[in-house]
Design an enzyme around this catalytic site. Structure first.
Site, PDB file in Angstrom:
ATOM      1  N   ASP A 150       2.638  15.013   4.195  1.00  0.00           N
ATOM      2  CA  ASP A 150       2.753  15.494   3.329  1.00  0.00           C
ATOM      3  C   ASP A 150       2.154  17.313   4.044  1.00  0.00           C
ATOM      4  OD1 ASP A 150       1.704  15.050   0.869  1.00  0.00           O
ATOM      5  OD2 ASP A 150      -0.316  13.475   1.902  1.00  0.00           O
ATOM      6  N   CYS A 174       0.939  10.351  12.482  1.00  0.00           N
ATOM      7  CA  CYS A 174       1.850   8.361  10.991  1.00  0.00           C
ATOM      8  C   CYS A 174       1.682   8.878  10.233  1.00  0.00           C
ATOM      9  CB  CYS A 174       0.055   8.024  10.791  1.00  0.00           C
ATOM     10  SG  CYS A 174      -0.690   9.129  10.129  1.00  0.00           S
ATOM     11  N   GLU A 178      -2.593  17.014   7.396  1.00  0.00           N
ATOM     12  CA  GLU A 178      -1.643  16.925   6.361  1.00  0.00           C
ATOM     13  C   GLU A 178      -1.503  18.394   5.648  1.00  0.00           C
ATOM     14  OE1 GLU A 178      -1.752  13.357   4.222  1.00  0.00           O
ATOM     15  OE2 GLU A 178      -3.525  12.995   4.064  1.00  0.00           O
ATOM     16  N   HIS A 184       8.202 -13.121  -2.089  1.00  0.00           N
ATOM     17  CA  HIS A 184       7.653 -13.533  -0.923  1.00  0.00           C
ATOM     18  C   HIS A 184       9.115 -13.499  -0.278  1.00  0.00           C
ATOM     19  CE1 HIS A 184       3.508 -14.653  -2.393  1.00  0.00           C
ATOM     20  NE2 HIS A 184       3.039 -13.462  -1.304  1.00  0.00           N
TER      21      HIS A 184
END
Ligand code: PEP
Ligand code: MG
Length: 584
Positions: free
Chosen positions: A461, A508, A437, A195
């Protein structure tokens, strides 16, 4: 003598300032056996310490500056919630009574038990949640021992920026220190997903963690340079070296200011072609970072992280709550939820012994989901239910054959019919897209484009499969080349197929977030990018300096290059010309 220590970069940047070495280290916790008549008194002492800790945290929470991202208060809230949890409130009391021991020791026993559970977790994100336990327990023990610490109150030094050197820092400490003009933090403990690390990134404070024995090497008030772009903490530098880092710092500030100014600007090319820039997220928390760079929604939400390192998959209800929360935070901007992409390097349970011979080519992603509808349907129902609360799209990973599409759409239809019968709300027109992909899917992208609402190219990929190169095997890393002509031709095929069918095509994979490839991708006709938040503004900068039409013309011969070397030479020629063109 100059000194250079290395650490793990958790928040980039360069800082110069004097050291403030935090001295709060280990507490001396020993066990006392208490006479029977003192037990209830000890329980009271423990309860008062808990109350005191709650008050401290509430005070810190109220001191968070107004312009601080909302998630930061959430870190403090996490610690406050832990102070209400039976694991820290009631179990230590049981231990005091059972073992007839002092409160500090009871707390230590419980801390050891909790930490063991967290240490056994393989997921680095969850493993670092043990830090929260350490921080909260440390706070209560300090109160019990009357050693309450304020992270070195640097009240008197408000005008001097300080580099904090510590064994460890709790997020609440960092919030307090943030009010005191700190330039950087360097700690011995902690990981990139703690965190405190997330917070440092959120606050834009350069930070290094995992610097062994740092507080022993550095003296208070020593002049330091933190080069958190290269993972170095430097001390004892001469004037010339300091001047170098001051220049670097100035350049960095200028570049950062210029980039931040682009946040509200459209991603528009010089010839007025609008490009969509969305963000990739792995966790719901990543929304904060994506909003800070002005992303137009999420182009890829990797939901498999919700399924990892747990005994059983999250229930439909648990997933629904998370997806709804996430889509609401986007306030109308689209959230593209990718359905489970488990398998290969993303195993549900790491080291699962029943693994297949070649996981990357095995029962993974949509193949697994189609074979196990009891895993897939609750996720589809959860996504559909969340679609009633914002703009939501479904993205299917690793489609290979066209025949998989009706099977997926059939299951989505089934989930919709069930929800209709149960009178649960959902968006009846939710869009369904497919990731391209796998090379076979790329070559049939025209068929995919007609049967789906949108496509998204997963270059990570796509490269792995088209280049027959394992993406996680460093011995063949050199073959993993985004400029391979075969890979570029596959991308070109998908973009053209989408264009002809009128189906939007996004990208992406990591290629989309590499600013050096932005001109090439624009030239290939890519108009929708989904990238990590950290690279979004840099990609936007390149887009705004690009002329879509000119790039397209310049690149038309590129895919006919005879080898990668030739292509790479042509590409750098075009990039150079592009640079000259944009600098005029
Ligand atoms: C990809 O393969 O390019 C992709 C975006 O998905 P992941 O990296 O999660 O496999
Ligand atoms: Mg992928």
């Amino acid at each position: 003598m100059p000194l250079s220590l290395t650490g793990i970069i958790v928040s980039k940047g360069i800082a110069i300032g004097k050291a403030r070495v935090q001295q709060h280290g280990q507490l001396d916790i020993v066990e006392y056996v208490l006479p029977e008549e003192y037990i209830e008194e000890e329980v009271m002492r423990f309860s008062h310490a808990l109350e005191h800790a709650r008050k401290q945290l509430k005070t810190i929470r109220s001191q968070i500056p107004g312009d601080t991202p909302r998630d930061i208060a959430a870190f403090i809230d996490t610690h406050l919630l832990m102070l209400e949890d039976a694991a820290l409130c009631s179990v230590p009391i049981e231990i005091i009574r059972e073992h007839r021991c002092n409160a500090e020791w009871a707390l230590k026993l419980q801390q050891d038990a909790l930490v063991q559970v967290f240490d056994a977790m393989e997921d680095p994100y969850l493993r670092t949640r043990r830090d929260d336990i350490d921080h909260v327990v440390h706070r209560i023990q300090q109160i019990l021992l009357h050693e309450d610490h304020m992270p070195s109150a640097i009240e008197s030094e408000r005008n001097e920026t300080r580099i904090i050197i510590a064994v460890d820092l709790a997020p609440s400490d960092l919030v307090q220190l943030h009010n005191h003009n700190i330039a950087a933090i360097v700690t011995e403990r902690g990981g990139p997903m703690s965190h405190t690390a997330i917070l440092a990134r959120s606050l834009g404070i350069p930070a290094l963690v995992g610097v062994p024995h740092v507080h022993q090497y550095i003296d208070n008030d020593e002049l330091l340079v933190v080069d958190a772009n290269n993972g170095a903490l430097l001390a004892g530098l001469d004037e010339q070296a300091l001047a170098f880092y001051r220049r670097q710092q100035r350049h960095e500030r200028q570049a950062h200011r210029a980039l931040q100014q682009l946040k509200g600007e459209p991603a528009l090319t010089l010839d007025n072609v609008t490009i969509t820039l969305r963000a990739n997220i792995e966790l719901s928390e990543d929304i904060t970072a994506m909003r800070r760079v002005g992303a137009e929604g999420v182009g890829l939400y990797r939901t498999e992280f919700l399924f990892m390192n747990r005994e059983s998959p999250p229930s439909e209800e648990e997933q629904f709550q998370i997806y709804r929360h996430t889509v609401r935070r986007l306030k109308g901007a689209p959230l593209t939820i990718r359905t489970l992409d488990l398998g290969a390097d993303k195993e549900i349970v790491p080291d699962s012994s029943n693994c297949c011979t070649n996981p990357a080519l095995g029962l993974r992603a949509i193949r697994l989901c189609l074979q196990e509808p009891e895993l897939f349907l609750p996720q589809l129902r959860a996504i559909l239910r969340a679609s009633a609360y914002g703009s939501l799209r479904i993205l299917i990973p690793m489609l290979t054959t066209v025949e998989e599409i009706p099977q997926v759409l059939g299951l989505i239809r089934r989930a919709k019919e069930e929800l209709k019968r149960e009178k649960k709300r959902f968006d009846h027109n939710v869009m369904v897209g497919g990731m391209i992909e796998v090379p076979a899917a790329a070559l049939c992208a025209d068929i995919f484009a007609h049967q789906l609402d949108f496509l998204s190219i997963g270059t990570n990929d796509l490269m792995q499969y088209s280049l027959a190169t394992d993406r996680i095997d460093e011995t063949v890393n050199h073959l993993f080349d985004p400029l391979n002509i075969g890979v570029l031709r596959l991308i070109d095929t998908v973009l053209k197929a989408g264009h002809r069918a009128g189906t939007p095509v996004a990208m992406c994979g990591e290629m989309a977030g590499d600013p050096t490839l932005t001109p090439l991708l624009l030239a290939l006709g890519l108009k929708e990018f989904s990238v990590p938040a950290a690279s979004l503004l840099e990609v936007k900068r390149i887009i705004r300096q690009s002329h879509f039409g000119k790039l397209k013309r310049q690149f038309s011969s590129l895919l006919h290059s005879e080898n990668a070397l030739q292509l790479s030479a042509k590409l750098s020629e075009i990039n150079q010309a592009h640079k000259k063109f944009t600098s005029h």
